[in-house]
Design an enzyme around this catalytic site. Structure first.
Site, short mmCIF file in Angstrom:
data_model
loop_
_atom_site.label_atom_id
_atom_site.label_comp_id
_atom_site.label_asym_id
_atom_site.label_seq_id
_atom_site.Cartn_x
_atom_site.Cartn_y
_atom_site.Cartn_z
N GLU A 37 -3.00 0.44 -15.94
CA GLU A 37 -4.37 0.94 -15.78
C GLU A 37 -4.69 2.14 -16.66
O GLU A 37 -5.83 2.60 -16.69
CB GLU A 37 -4.60 1.31 -14.31
CG GLU A 37 -4.57 0.09 -13.41
CD GLU A 37 -4.71 0.44 -11.93
OE1 GLU A 37 -4.32 1.56 -11.55
OE2 GLU A 37 -5.19 -0.42 -11.17
N ASP B 138 -1.64 -6.55 -5.06
CA ASP B 138 -0.35 -6.28 -4.44
C ASP B 138 0.02 -7.41 -3.48
O ASP B 138 1.18 -7.82 -3.39
CB ASP B 138 -0.41 -4.97 -3.62
CG ASP B 138 -0.92 -3.77 -4.41
OD1 ASP B 138 -1.70 -3.98 -5.34
OD2 ASP B 138 -0.54 -2.63 -4.09
#
Ligand code: IFM
Length: 722
Positions: A463, A322
Site C-alpha cells: 500500500e 485478510d
C-alpha cells in the site's frame, strides 16, 4: 512449559491496552477484551459485537460495543479496590487456550480477588464470570456489579435511549443511533453467601450493590451471567437476554463452563497443531489458533471476520482481503463449514459490490475494501491523518485496491479445488466469480499500439505505492478470475450441465464471456523462468535504497510511509509482501529458483509494516527449501498477539488490536510451509521443510469430509485416519 496457557505476572499500567487484546475471550458472536472486572471505558473494557455497525454523525462507521454486564468492583472499608488505583502486592493474568477462559489473581492489601470468565462457545449470547474474594482481614465490604453503559467507543456513542430494569435480573435495553437496532444486555448474579443486595439505576448503568461483613480468612464466591442479544439475531432481545441469564444461573457456572469447554475440545480436535521441539513456538501457535477460533462465526451462516477480530472498533470492524487470503486457508483445511460461512458473507454482500462498481462507473462486482454489513464500504477517501498537519490525507485504498474482487473469486475457486464441493459455487459463488470477472473486463484498458491489456491506476498489496500501473499481483488475480469464469462450464459439465448456461443467461453474460475469452491472453502476465518480477510498471526505476535509509528519514514514529509524500513512496521499499504474495498464492506459475530469486530481491526491501507480510515470506522460503529463512518470519507471525507487536498507528489513527490474518498465517506456515501440505483434486501431498527447531508437527486436516492426521518429522511423514 505449559504451551496451552499464557500468564503474565506483575502489573504494568502501560500494558493495559495490549493485554485487552492478548487476554481476550470470544465466541464469534462477541469478544470480551482482557480487562479487569473492575475496569471501564478508560482501560478500554469492551464487549465487541460481530456484524452490528453504527455511524454517529459524520464520524467513521464502526461496530457497536455492548454495555458491559460482567462489571464488578469491590469496596473495602469504604474504599474501592481496583487495579491501577490500588497497589497490588501480586498480580497475574492468564488466558487458557484449551479451555477458552480468562483468569486473574490479584492480591491487594487486605483482600485477594480471583476471577475467571468465558464467552460461551455453547451459547453464543452468554458471558459468565466467577469471582472468588478472599479477605485477609475482616471489615465492611461491598461488591458493586451490573450492566455498565459507559463503555469504550472510538467513534461513538452508538447506543441511545437506554431503558433499565433493576429487577432481580438487571437489564439495559438500547438502540443503535443510525439503524435503530435494539441491543439488550442482562445480568443475573448468584451470590453464594446469601447476602442482601440493593439495586440502583444511575447515569452510567444499572447496578446491584452487595453489602456484607467480610470475615478474615474466608472466601466469598459470586457468579455473574450476562446475556447479550440484538435485533439482528432475535425478535425479542430483551426477553431472550433475561431468560438466558436465568437459565445459565440456574444451571450454574460449572455446568455452563463444561458445555463451553466441550465445544473448545471439539475445535482443538479439528485444528490443533502439535509442534514439538520449541515450546515457545508451540505456545505462540496455540495462541494464534485460539485467537482465530475465538472470533470464528460459528453462530452464523453468513458472516466474516474483521481485520482486528473482535478486539475493538479498530479498522472500523471491517472485513478485508485478510479473510479470503489469510483466514480462509486454515478453515477450509480444518473446519470447512466455517470457510463456507466466510464465503457466504461475500455471496450475500454481492449487491453491495455491484453498487460500488456502478458508483465508479464500472460493471460487475467491485467489493468493498473495508466491508461492513451488507457490503457497505467502510473505507473512506481520507483514511489516514497526517501527523504533521493533522489534516486528513487522501488515500486511494477504497477506489484503487481492486485486487479485492479477484481475491474473493480466488477463495471461491480454492474452496472448490480443496473440497471438491460444488455447492458453494452453485449457491452464489459462481455468480460472484462471473461478476468479478465482469468488473475486471470493464476496468481493463486495451492499448491501441501494443494490443496489450492493462490495469492502470491501482494499488497492489503493497500500500505504500499508490496509483500504479499493471501491478503484477493485481493483473494475475484479475486474469485468474477471468480464467475461472471461463472454466465454470467445465466444472459443472458432469454434475449439473445446465447450471452455468442458465446463470449466464440470467446475468446476460454471453457477450461478456466472449470478451473475456478474447481479453484474457492480452492481460495474463507472464513470468519468465528465473526472472525478477517487477512489482508494477516502473518499480525498478524507483530509488533503490535500504530500509534503514528510509527509516532514517522518518521524522515522527507515527508518520505514514505511503501516499504521495510518504518516505517510502518514491523508493523500492515496500510495506508488505506483494510479488512474494503472488508467488505464494500461485505456486504453479513459479519455479523454486524463480521464487528464491524474487524472495532475495524483495525481502530486504520489505518493511513488513503489515502483519500480513511475514507469513508470505515464510511460506515461500519453504518453497525453495530454506526453513531457516522462514523461521524468523514464523515466530514473528505466530507471536504477534502475545508479543503485542504489529503497528499501532497509521498516521494519527490507532490500528491496534488482535491480528487474525497473522493468526491464520501462522497455521499456513506450519501446515502449508513446514509440512508442505497441498490438497488438490481430492489428493493430499506433503513436501516437508521442517526447521531445525521443530522435531515434529502433527495436525489434523479434513479431506473430502474425512478427518485425517498428518505427522511430519525430519525422518519422514505419515498420514492416518484421525
Ligand atoms: O488488509 C490489510 C492491508 O493489506 C494492510 N493494511 C491493513 C489491512 C487490514 O489488515
Amino acid at each position: 512449559m505449559d504451551v496451552w496457557r499464557y500468564t503474565q505476572s506483575g502489573f504494568n499500567e502501560q500494558d493495559a491496552v495490549t493485554n485487552g487484546n492478548r487476554f481476550l475471550v470470544g465466541n464469534g458472536f462477541m469478544g470480551y477484551r482482557g480487562t479487569m472486572d473492575e475496569w471501564g471505558r478508560e482501560q478500554l473494557a469492551a464487549v465487541c459485537l460481530a456484524g452490528v455497525y453504527d455511524q454517529n454523525g459524520g464520524k467513521w462507521r464502526e461496530p457497536v460495543n455492548a454495555p458491559n454486564g460482567l462489571f464488578a468492583e469491590l469496596t473495602l472499608h469504604g474504599k474501592p479496590v481496583a487495579l491501577g488505583r490500588t497497589e497490588p502486592s501480586e498480580h497475574s493474568q492468564t488466558v487458557d487456550f484449551r479451555r477458552g477462559t480468562h483468569s486473574r489473581d490479584t492480591r491487594f492489601p487486605g483482600v485477594r480477588i480471583q476471577s475467571e470468565r468465558f464467552a460461551s462457545m455453547a451459547r453464543p449470547h452468554l458471558l459468565m464470570s466467577r469471582l472468588a474474594i478472599t479477605f485477609y482481614e475482616g471489615g465492611d465490604a461491598e461488591l458493586k456489579t451490573g450492566v455498565v453503559t459507559d463503555i469504550w467507543d472510538i467513534n461513538g456513542p452508538h447506543l441511545f435511549g437506554h431503558t433499565f430494569n433493576d429487577g432481580r435480573v438487571l437489564m439495559c435495553e438500547s438502540r443503535t443511533g443510525e439503524l435503530g437496532i435494539p441491543v439488550a444486555v442482562a445480568q443475573a448474579a448468584d451470590c453464594g453467601f446469601g447476602c442482601g443486595e440493593k439495586r440502583k439505576i444511575t447515569d452510567t448503568g444499572v447496578y446491584r450493590f452487595i453489602r456484607f461483613r467480610a470475615e478474615a480468612g474466608k472466601t466469598y464466591y459470586v457468579t455473574l451471567a450476562s446475556a447479550v442479544f440484538t435485533g439482528m439475531d432475535d425478535p425479542d432481545p430483551g426477553e431472550s437476554a433475561l431468560s438466558l441469564c436465568e437459565k445459565a444461573l440456574a444451571e450454574g457456572y460449572e455446568s455452563c463452563l463444561k458445555a463451553h469447554e466441550a465445544v473448545w475440545d471439539g475445535i482443538w480436535q479439528d485444528c490443533a497443531v502439535e509442534l514439538r521441539g520449541d515450546d515457545s513456538a508451540a505456545l505462540a501457535l496455540n495462541a494464534s489458533l485460539y485467537h482465530l477460533n475465538s472470533i470464528a462465526p460459528r453462530h452464523a451462516e453468513s458472516l466474516s471476520i474483521p481485520a482486528r477480530g473482535l478486539s475493538g472498533q479498530t479498522y472500523k470492524g471491517a472485513v478485508f482481503w485478510d479473510s479470503e487470503i489469510f483466514l480462509f486457508p486454515v478453515f477450509v483445511h480444518t473446519q470447512p463449514e466455517l470457510a463456507k460461512t466466510l464465503l457466504r458473507y461475500r455471496i450475500d454482500t454481492l449487491p453491495g459490490a455491484l453498487r460500488k462498481a456502478d458508483e465508479y462507473g464500472f460493471r460487475g462486482a467491485f467489493y468493498a475494501w473495508e466491508s461492513q454489513e451488507g457490503g457497505v464500504e467502510g473505507c473512506t477517501d481520507y483514511n489516514v491523518t497526517d501527523v504533521f498537519t493533522h489534516r486528513p490525507v487522501r488515500t486511494y485504498f477504497r477506489d484503487k485496491q481492486i485486487h479485492i474482487s479477484g481475491d474473493i473469486a480466488y477463495a471461491f475457486w480454492r474452496y472448490y479445488e480443496i473440497t471438491g464441493d460444488l455447492s458453494l459455487l452453485k449457491q452464489g459463488g459462481a455468480e460472484v466469480i462471473l461478476q468479478c470477472a465482469r468488473f475486471y473486463l470493464s476496468r481493463t484498458h486495451l492499448r491501441a499500439d501494443t494490443g496489450k491489456a492493462e490495469l492502470l491506476d491501482v494499488i497492489g498489496p503493497d500500500e505504500y505505492h499508490e496509483r500504479v500501473n499493471n501491478s503484477a499481483f493485481t493483473n494475475q488475480m484479475a486474469a485468474h478470475c477471468m480464467e475461472n469464469a471461463l472454466a465454470l462450464g467445465d466444472v459443472f459439465a458432469e454434475h449439473d450441465p445446465d447450471f452455468v448456461g442458465s446463470l449466464i443467461k440470467k446475468l446476460d453474460f454471453e457477450q461478456d464471456m466472449e470478451l473475456i475469452r478474447a481479453l484474457l491472453p492480452k492481460l495474463r502476465p507472464t513470468f519468465p523462468e528465473g526472472g525478477l518480477v517487477e512489482q508494477f510498471d516502473g518499480y525498478f526505476k524507483l530509488e533503490d535504497c535500504t530500509l534503514e535509509e528510509v527509516r532514517g528519514r522518518v521524522l515522527d514514529e507515527r508518520e505514514y510511509w505511503g501516499t504521495n509524500h510518504g518516505v517510502a513512496a518514491h523508493t523500492q521499499i515496500i510495506k508488505q509482501a506483494d510479488v512474494i504474495a503472488l508467488a505464494a498464492l500461485f505456486p504453479a506459475l513459479f519455479s523454486d529458483e524463480t521464487v528464491e530469486r524474487n524472495w532475495r530481491y524483495y525481502e530486504p526491501r520489505t518493511e513488513h509494516g503489515s502483519s500480513l507480510s511475514a507469513c508470505m515470506y515464510a511460506l515461500t522460503a519453504c518453497r525453495f527449501g530454506r526453513p531457516d529463512l522462514a523461521w524468523e518470519h514464523f515466530i514473528k507471525t505466530a507471536s504477534i498477539d502475545l508479543a503485542g507487536g504489529g503497528k499501532h498507528w497509521a498516521g494519527e489513527i490507532y490500528i491496534g488490536g488482535t491480528h487474525p490474518a497473522a493468526n491464520g498465517g501462522a497455521w499456513m506456515i506450519a501446515a502449508l510451509g513446514f509440512a508442505g501440505l497441498e490438497i488438490r483434486g481430492g489428493e493430499l501431498t506433503l513436501r516437508p521443510c521442517l526447521p531445525k527447531q521443530i522435531q515434529s508437527l502433527r495436525f489434523p486436516v479434513t479431506l473430502r469430509g474425512k478427518r485425517i492426521r498428518v505427522t511430519v518429522t525430519h525422518d519422514g511423514f505419515s498420514v492416518e485416519d484421525a
